[in-house]
Scaffold this motif. Sequence first.
Motif, short mmCIF file in Angstrom:
data_model
loop_
_atom_site.label_atom_id
_atom_site.label_comp_id
_atom_site.label_asym_id
_atom_site.label_seq_id
_atom_site.Cartn_x
_atom_site.Cartn_y
_atom_site.Cartn_z
N LEU A 76 0.82 -1.21 0.00
CA LEU A 76 0.00 0.00 0.00
C LEU A 76 0.86 1.27 0.00
CD1 LEU A 76 -2.65 -1.24 2.59
CD2 LEU A 76 -3.00 -0.93 0.12
N SER A 77 1.97 1.27 0.73
CA SER A 77 2.79 2.47 0.87
C SER A 77 3.26 2.98 -0.50
CB SER A 77 4.03 2.17 1.72
OG SER A 77 3.66 1.91 3.05
N ASN A 79 1.77 5.07 -2.55
CA ASN A 79 0.69 5.00 -3.54
C ASN A 79 0.55 3.62 -4.17
OD1 ASN A 79 -0.55 7.67 -3.62
ND2 ASN A 79 1.50 8.38 -4.19
N LEU B 13 -9.34 -0.25 4.65
CA LEU B 13 -8.40 0.43 3.76
C LEU B 13 -8.33 1.96 3.98
CD1 LEU B 13 -6.28 -0.14 1.66
CD2 LEU B 13 -8.08 -0.39 -0.05
N GLU B 30 1.85 9.99 0.01
CA GLU B 30 0.59 9.25 -0.08
C GLU B 30 -0.54 10.22 -0.47
OE1 GLU B 30 0.95 6.13 0.03
OE2 GLU B 30 2.79 5.89 1.17
N SER B 31 -1.63 9.67 -1.00
CA SER B 31 -2.79 10.49 -1.36
C SER B 31 -4.01 9.90 -0.64
CB SER B 31 -2.99 10.50 -2.87
OG SER B 31 -2.69 9.24 -3.45
N HIS B 39 -5.49 3.15 -6.93
CA HIS B 39 -4.26 2.34 -6.86
C HIS B 39 -4.14 1.64 -5.50
CE1 HIS B 39 -2.75 6.65 -6.21
NE2 HIS B 39 -2.59 6.10 -5.03
N TYR B 40 -4.72 2.25 -4.45
CA TYR B 40 -4.67 1.57 -3.15
C TYR B 40 -5.57 0.33 -3.15
CZ TYR B 40 -2.32 5.65 -1.14
OH TYR B 40 -1.42 6.64 -0.85
N ALA B 43 -3.78 -2.37 -5.01
CA ALA B 43 -2.68 -2.92 -4.21
C ALA B 43 -3.23 -3.83 -3.11
CB ALA B 43 -1.86 -1.78 -3.61
N PHE B 44 -4.33 -3.41 -2.49
CA PHE B 44 -4.94 -4.24 -1.44
C PHE B 44 -5.36 -5.59 -2.02
CE2 PHE B 44 -8.37 -5.90 1.15
CZ PHE B 44 -7.84 -5.78 2.42
N ILE B 47 -2.38 -7.81 -2.50
CA ILE B 47 -1.94 -8.37 -1.21
C ILE B 47 -2.85 -9.54 -0.82
CG2 ILE B 47 -1.75 -7.87 1.27
CD1 ILE B 47 -0.96 -4.97 0.45
N ASP B 50 -2.18 -12.87 -2.67
CA ASP B 50 -0.86 -13.50 -2.52
C ASP B 50 -0.80 -14.23 -1.17
OD1 ASP B 50 1.80 -14.10 -2.06
OD2 ASP B 50 2.56 -12.17 -2.76
N GLN B 53 1.48 -13.00 1.69
CA GLN B 53 1.28 -11.69 2.32
C GLN B 53 0.28 -11.81 3.47
OE1 GLN B 53 3.14 -9.26 1.19
NE2 GLN B 53 3.75 -10.28 -0.70
N GLN B 69 2.47 -4.85 7.38
CA GLN B 69 2.43 -5.86 6.33
C GLN B 69 3.58 -6.84 6.52
OE1 GLN B 69 2.45 -4.37 2.30
NE2 GLN B 69 2.71 -6.41 1.41
N GLU B 87 6.80 -4.39 6.56
CA GLU B 87 6.71 -3.11 5.86
C GLU B 87 5.48 -2.35 6.37
OE1 GLU B 87 8.56 -1.61 3.54
OE2 GLU B 87 9.87 -3.20 2.78
N SER B 88 5.48 -1.05 6.10
CA SER B 88 4.29 -0.22 6.35
C SER B 88 3.80 -0.38 7.79
CB SER B 88 3.16 -0.59 5.38
OG SER B 88 3.60 -0.42 4.05
#
Lengths: 151, 151
Positions: A76-77, A79, B13, B30-31, B39-40, B43-44, B47, B50, B53, B69, B87-88
Motif C-alpha cells: 500500500l505504501s 501510492n 483500507l 501518499e494520497s 491504486h490503493y 494494491a490491497f 496483497i 498473494d 502476504q 504488512q 513493511e508499512s
Amino acid sequence: MDVRFRDAVRGDLPAIVAMLADDPLGAARESSQDPLASHYVRAFEAIERDPNQRLVVGEDAQGANAVCQITLVPGLSRNGATRALLESIRVAGRCRGQGVGERLLRHAMDVARASGAGIAQLTSDRSRGDAHRFYQRLGFEPSHVGFKMQL
Amino acid sequence: MDVRFRDAVRGDLPAIVAMLADDPLGAARESSQDPLASHYVRAFEAIERDPNQRLVVGEDAQGANAVCQITLVPGLSRNGATRALLESIRVAGRCRGQGVGERLLRHAMDVARASGAGIAQLTSDRSRGDAHRFYQRLGFEPSHVGFKMQL
C-alpha cells in the motif's frame, strides 16, 4: 566476459549454494557439502512455486557464476507501489572484478521493472563496505537502517 | 488499551491509508483523499491474492489503529531460511505512546513464526531515530544498511 542471465533451474543449486558459502559471512552460516543439504532443495522448491519470486543466475561455460533473488512485494505504501526486494546477491570468486555483478543487478532491475515494480530495495551487512560502494555506484541510496532479528 | 489484532479487510483500507499519510515522510508521498485512490484498492487486492502476504491491523472501537504488512520470503541463504519482511508499520496518531506498536510487532512476529519464518527484517528511514530505538528495544539489531532505488 561472456555471461548469459536467465532464471535458475534445479541443476544450478549446488553452484548457487557454493556462491552463498564462499563469502566472509556466508562461510559461517551455510552448509555446502555434497550431497546438498535437503533444506536448500526445499527452499528452492518454495521459490519455484511462488509466482512472486524470481531467482536469476549468470552463466558462463563453467556454469552459474552469479545469483540474485528478486521478490515482488505488492504494498500500500508509496501510492500502492510494488517493491522488488533483492536478496542473496553473489558473484562466484572466479568471476569477481569483471563487471558481472553490475550486469547481474541491471538484469535484476530490468526483471523488476518488467514485473511492475516501482522501487527496488536491498540490505547489506554493515561490514560490507565494498558492496555498499558498488550499490551506490549503481544508483541505490543508503537511505535506511536495516534491522534483523532471529525468530 | 483494548486492542485486538487481526488480518485486514477491505473496509479497513481508508483507515490504513490515513495512517500511512499521517507521518512526516508519508505525508509527502501518499494520497489519502476520499474516495480512496484506486491504486490503493488494486494494491490491497494484490496483497489479498498473494498467500505469502499478511496485512495485520490493530483495532479498537474507532476502527483500525495500527498496521503492519508481513511478506514471507522463501530463500536459499541462511540454510534455506524463510524471511518475514515487515513493511508499512504504523500506529494511528490517536493511539501513540500506549504500547500499541509493541503489541503490533509482537503479533506480527507471532504470525511470522507460525508461518515458518526464521528471521524477521525491516528497514527504517535514517531520519526515524525514535523508531530505531523502538525496534532495538524489541530485539531487532541495526546490523545492515538499507538501500533503495526508484525504478
